[in-house]
Every structure is written in structure tokens, then in C-alpha cells.
Design a protein around this motif. Structure first.
Motif, mmCIF file in Angstrom:
data_model
loop_
_atom_site.group_PDB
_atom_site.id
_atom_site.type_symbol
_atom_site.label_atom_id
_atom_site.label_comp_id
_atom_site.label_asym_id
_atom_site.label_seq_id
_atom_site.Cartn_x
_atom_site.Cartn_y
_atom_site.Cartn_z
ATOM 1 N N UNK A 24 31.453 -3.321 31.283
ATOM 2 C CA UNK A 24 30.416 -3.649 30.313
ATOM 3 C C UNK A 24 30.757 -3.067 28.954
ATOM 4 N N UNK A 25 30.241 -3.703 27.937
ATOM 5 C CA UNK A 25 30.369 -3.213 26.572
ATOM 6 C C UNK A 25 28.983 -2.801 26.113
ATOM 7 N N UNK A 26 28.865 -1.556 25.698
ATOM 8 C CA UNK A 26 27.578 -1.055 25.236
ATOM 9 C C UNK A 26 27.440 -1.324 23.741
ATOM 10 N N UNK A 27 26.224 -1.412 23.240
ATOM 11 C CA UNK A 27 26.031 -1.617 21.799
ATOM 12 C C UNK A 27 26.109 -0.315 20.994
ATOM 13 N N UNK A 28 26.358 0.795 21.640
ATOM 14 C CA UNK A 28 26.290 2.117 21.031
ATOM 15 C C UNK A 28 25.266 2.926 21.795
ATOM 16 N N UNK A 29 24.815 4.024 21.208
ATOM 17 C CA UNK A 29 23.904 4.921 21.908
ATOM 18 C C UNK A 29 22.687 4.189 22.469
ATOM 19 N N UNK A 30 22.370 4.490 23.731
ATOM 20 C CA UNK A 30 21.185 3.914 24.349
ATOM 21 C C UNK A 30 21.393 3.622 25.822
ATOM 22 N N UNK A 60 31.707 10.515 28.433
ATOM 23 C CA UNK A 60 30.779 10.440 27.300
ATOM 24 C C UNK A 60 29.738 9.341 27.518
ATOM 25 N N UNK A 61 29.577 8.945 28.757
ATOM 26 C CA UNK A 61 28.519 8.032 29.193
ATOM 27 C C UNK A 61 28.101 8.505 30.580
ATOM 28 N N UNK A 62 26.896 8.158 30.986
ATOM 29 C CA UNK A 62 26.413 8.644 32.273
ATOM 30 C C UNK A 62 25.481 7.627 32.911
ATOM 31 N N UNK A 63 24.969 7.995 34.069
ATOM 32 C CA UNK A 63 24.082 7.121 34.842
ATOM 33 C C UNK A 63 22.753 7.827 35.094
ATOM 34 N N UNK A 64 21.720 7.025 35.235
ATOM 35 C CA UNK A 64 20.421 7.584 35.604
ATOM 36 C C UNK A 64 19.573 6.506 36.264
ATOM 37 N N UNK A 65 18.598 6.946 37.028
ATOM 38 C CA UNK A 65 17.537 6.080 37.526
ATOM 39 C C UNK A 65 16.295 6.502 36.761
ATOM 40 N N UNK A 135 24.739 5.265 27.251
ATOM 41 C CA UNK A 135 25.830 5.435 26.294
ATOM 42 C C UNK A 135 25.457 6.578 25.358
ATOM 43 N N UNK A 136 26.346 7.574 25.272
ATOM 44 C CA UNK A 136 26.074 8.728 24.422
ATOM 45 C C UNK A 136 26.835 8.688 23.097
ATOM 46 N N UNK A 137 27.692 7.694 22.932
ATOM 47 C CA UNK A 137 28.447 7.567 21.679
ATOM 48 C C UNK A 137 27.703 6.632 20.729
ATOM 49 N N UNK A 138 27.937 6.804 19.425
ATOM 50 C CA UNK A 138 27.228 6.024 18.412
ATOM 51 C C UNK A 138 27.683 4.573 18.312
ATOM 52 N N UNK A 139 28.949 4.341 18.543
ATOM 53 C CA UNK A 139 29.504 2.988 18.374
ATOM 54 C C UNK A 139 29.655 2.278 19.714
ATOM 55 N N UNK A 140 29.793 0.946 19.704
ATOM 56 C CA UNK A 140 30.015 0.195 20.947
ATOM 57 C C UNK A 140 31.233 0.727 21.712
ATOM 58 N N UNK A 141 31.121 0.725 23.014
ATOM 59 C CA UNK A 141 32.193 1.214 23.888
ATOM 60 C C UNK A 141 32.363 0.268 25.066
#
Length: 157
Positions: A24-30, A60-65, A135-141
Motif C-alpha cells: 500500500x501507499x500511504x498519503x503521509x501521516x495518518x 516508521x509505520x505501525x499497526x493498531x486495532x 503512517x508516522x512519516x509526513x510524506x507518502x510512503x
């Protein structure tokens, strides 16, 4: 006095193992919800009863429920993580920018692996629970999450 009850144990045979990788590609933090993708994986393999392990291959990314009904919960959680690991803390490690070390600390505070019980082919999540990559980084990853099911196949037990 609290009262506790437990269902009778269910014994299963023919335990199987299946895995897939979710790109997956994240949009940045969130928060990026991946509940539907995990459920589709279980459906594709005709999972029965067992355990779904979800593993994030990043530091620098993680998982949660978390709650998936009110998006304000996710907003408040991001605010809490910002207060616990702020970008302007004066971190020594900043190789990839000012969001680098706070991202590692936020991953430390959350988790990179989750185990979710599976019953009758479905994750045993609560009514308002969803599975998220944070996602904990500011930019897309670009991120990779490993899905592993261990249990019965064919909606047994």
C-alpha cells in the motif's frame, strides 16, 4: 463480584498455513484502514478457525486495532502520538528528516505485529473495531504488510 463464563473448547484438525503480502501507499501521516483487505484474504483462502497474524515490515509505520466509527478518534490519537513523540524534541537521529526519529518512537509505542482470532472465517473484531496501518512519516510512503493465517480451511470448527 465479577462473573466470568467461557465457551466450551473447539478442537480442530487439518491446521493449515497461508500468507500474502499487502502493498500500500500511504498519503503521509495518518491511519489507513486495512480491515477489508485482511477480510478478503481470509475469504480467498476459505479460512475457518485460527489466528491471523498481521506484520508491518517497517520501523516508521505501525499497526493498531482501533475504533472505526468516529474519525475524531483517529485525529485525537495522532494528537496524542504527537505529544508523546514531538518532531521538535531535539532528537539526535534525523537522517531522513525531522519526522524520522519521532516516527521510530511512535512505532515503539504502538506495534508492528498483531494477532487476531479468526472464527468461522471472520476476524473476531468488536463491533466498532478496525485494523489500521499508522503512517508516522509526513510524506507518502510505500508500505508492505504481511498477512499470515494459521488454522483450519473451509469454515470448519
Amino acid at each position: 463480584m465479577a462473573r466470568t463464563t467461557r465457551s466450551a473448547p473447539t478442537l480442530s484438525e487439518a491446521v493449515r498455513h497461508a500468507e500474502a503480502r499487502l502493498q500500500l501507499t500511504t498519503p503521509g501521516e495518518g491511519f489507513t484502514e486495512i480491515t477489508a483487505e485482511a477480510a478478503a484474504f481470509l475469504g480467498d483462502i476459505a479460512a475457518g478457525a485460527g489466528v491471523l497474524t498481521v506484520f508491518c515490515r517497517h520501523t516508521s509505520a505501525s499497526l493498531t486495532i482501533q475504533e472505526n466509527a468516529d474519525p475524531d478518534v483517529r485525529t485525537d490519537l495522532l494528537s496524542a502520538l504527537e505529544s508523546l513523540a514531538p518532531r521538535n524534541f531535539g532528537w539526535v537521529h534525523d537522517t531522513e528528516g525531522p519526522d524520522d526519529m519521532p516516527a521510530h518512537v511512535r512505532t515503539l509505542l504502538t506495534d508492528t505485529s498483531l494477532s487476531i482470532p479468526v472464527s468461522q472465517g471472520r476476524m473476531a473484531l468488536g463491533t466498532w473495531q478496525g485494523l489500521y496501518l499508522i503512517e508516522h512519516r509526513d510524506r507518502p510512503q510505500r508500505r508492505e504488510v504481511v498477512l499470515v493465517f494459521t488454522g483450519t480451511i473451509g469454515h470448519m470448527a
